[in-house]
Design a protein around this motif. Structure first.
Motif, PDB file in Angstrom:
ATOM      1  N   VAL A 233       0.959  -1.061   0.087  1.00 24.87           N
ATOM      2  CA  VAL A 233       0.100  -0.003  -0.022  1.00 24.87           C
ATOM      3  C   VAL A 233       0.846   1.334  -0.083  1.00 24.87           C
ATOM      4  CG1 VAL A 233      -1.701   1.326   1.302  1.00 24.87           C
ATOM      5  CG2 VAL A 233      -1.934  -1.127   1.368  1.00 24.87           C
ATOM      6  N   VAL A 305      -4.128   7.195   0.673  1.00 26.47           N
ATOM      7  CA  VAL A 305      -3.699   6.121  -0.002  1.00 26.47           C
ATOM      8  C   VAL A 305      -3.709   6.327  -1.607  1.00 26.47           C
ATOM      9  CG1 VAL A 305      -4.609   3.695  -0.801  1.00 26.47           C
ATOM     10  CG2 VAL A 305      -4.812   4.448   1.541  1.00 26.47           C
ATOM     11  N   PHE A 308      -2.343   0.734  -4.458  1.00 27.34           N
ATOM     12  CA  PHE A 308      -2.197  -0.785  -3.666  1.00 27.34           C
ATOM     13  C   PHE A 308      -2.156  -1.775  -4.599  1.00 27.34           C
ATOM     14  CE2 PHE A 308      -6.773  -0.818  -3.715  1.00 27.34           C
ATOM     15  CZ  PHE A 308      -7.118  -1.942  -4.186  1.00 27.34           C
TER      16      PHE A 308
END
Length: 331
Positions: A233, A305, A308
């Motif tokens: 991630v 984020v 990933f």
């Protein structure tokens, strides 16, 4: 009596060897032991066992290209014929290898037929060699990219990755492992993820084999970590620098969530939750903190984020295992 004494001497043990019949014949001189540095260099270039590298150097001295060519031919001779015979057999077991170094990380999948072989130290070494070679092939972390970068390698490209520049290819390393362990194996796939300076890569592996010691949490392992499920991630904090220890630990929990909940896309922090079937990461209920979405958990820490990668060993061969994977990660 004199004849009897002479016969006894002839029948008794010889104290001296008989004279040589020919001066042309000579005893072979044992080959000198190979140079240690040459042995280590050949081992690094090929990834093959020391006993095979030693035999090659005994044959070719310090001529490393000749020794390497001979080893490649031997790997093909021992393994490729057996690999051809085993090619049709299903290889649904195996391991993932995950290597994190600085601003880059790589995850590879190598498959085999049985879990028994997956627990074998020779197979685990093969997976680690594949991860190390793939990291070097993709550029490692020497120069972080300007933006978050992700790259996938399929079986064909992965098989042609070299152990080191100019060295043997991974397919030769695989062939030798097949010849040694007698099972069908495959270099299934690989993913490489790299982030700019100031960003962070968190990783998580689940289902490590008993022989593989789990590395310390969220630290770059000295050797590739092994497991059945894995996730990388890429995260970014609001400030100029990388996330602090608390935020980095939360990023690792997000990686664990990715393994368990199998999202398909990052999504947006503004996405509304879609229930149990939600496949956008930020809109999913956080696996380790029910009652809040991943986006809601990250917001107080000013974490984002970026991307990933998630692998499940054997998922290409057996579809629809998401429920089992989630249960395994929770356990």
């Amino acid at each position: 009596m004199q004849r009897a004494a002479l016969g006894a001497v002839r029948a008794g043990p010889r104290l001296c060897p008989p004279p040589a019949r020919s001066f042309g014949a000579s005893r072979p001189v044992p080959a000198a032991a190979p140079d240690k540095e040459a042995l280590l260099a050949l081992r690094r270039r090929t990834g093959l066992p020391f006993v095979h590298c030693r035999e090659a150097l005994l044959r070719f001295g310090t001529d490393l290209p000749q020794a390497e060519a001979w080893l490649a031919a031997r790997a093909q001779e021992e393994g490729w014929s057996k690999a051809t015979k085993l090619q049709g057999r299903a290889a649904r077991e195996g391991l993932l290898g995950l290597l994190h170094s600085g601003q880059a990380a790589v995850m590879v999948e190598v498959s085999c037929e049985t879990d028994f072989v997956a627990r074998n130290a020779n197979f685990q070494q093969l997976v680690q060699d594949v991860a190390l070679a793939t990291m070097a092939h993709c550029g490692g972390a020497a120069e972080p990219p300007a933006t978050c970068t992700k790259r996938f390698l399929g079986t064909e490209e992965l098989s042609r990755v070299r152990m080191e520049p100019g060295g043997a290819e991974l397919r030769d390393r695989l062939a030798l492992a097949i010849g040694k362990m007698g099972e069908n194996m495959a270099l299934r796939r690989a993913a490489w993820l790299a982030v700019p300076q100031g960003c962070h890569i968190a990783w998580y592996v689940h289902g490590s084999p008993p022989a593989a010691a789990p590395p310390a949490p969220n630290t770059a392992p000295p050797a590739p970590a092994l497991g059945k499920y894995g996730a990388l991630v890429a995260c970014r904090a609001a400030g100029a620098g990388p996330p602090g220890p608390e935020a980095a630990a939360l990023c690792r929990q997000v990686a664990q969530h990715v393994v368990g909940m199998a999202p398909l896309a990052v999504g947006s922090p503004e996405d509304e939750p879609g229930g149990e079937g939600e496949r956008r990461l930020l809109a999913q209920e956080f696996l380790l903190g029910p009652g809040a979405t991943v986006a809601q958990v990250l917001r107080p820490h000013a974490l984002a984020v970026l991307d990933f990668v998630r692998f499940c060993c054997g998922e290409e061969a057996a579809a629809g295992a998401g429920q089992e994977e989630a249960a395994a990660a929770r356990g």
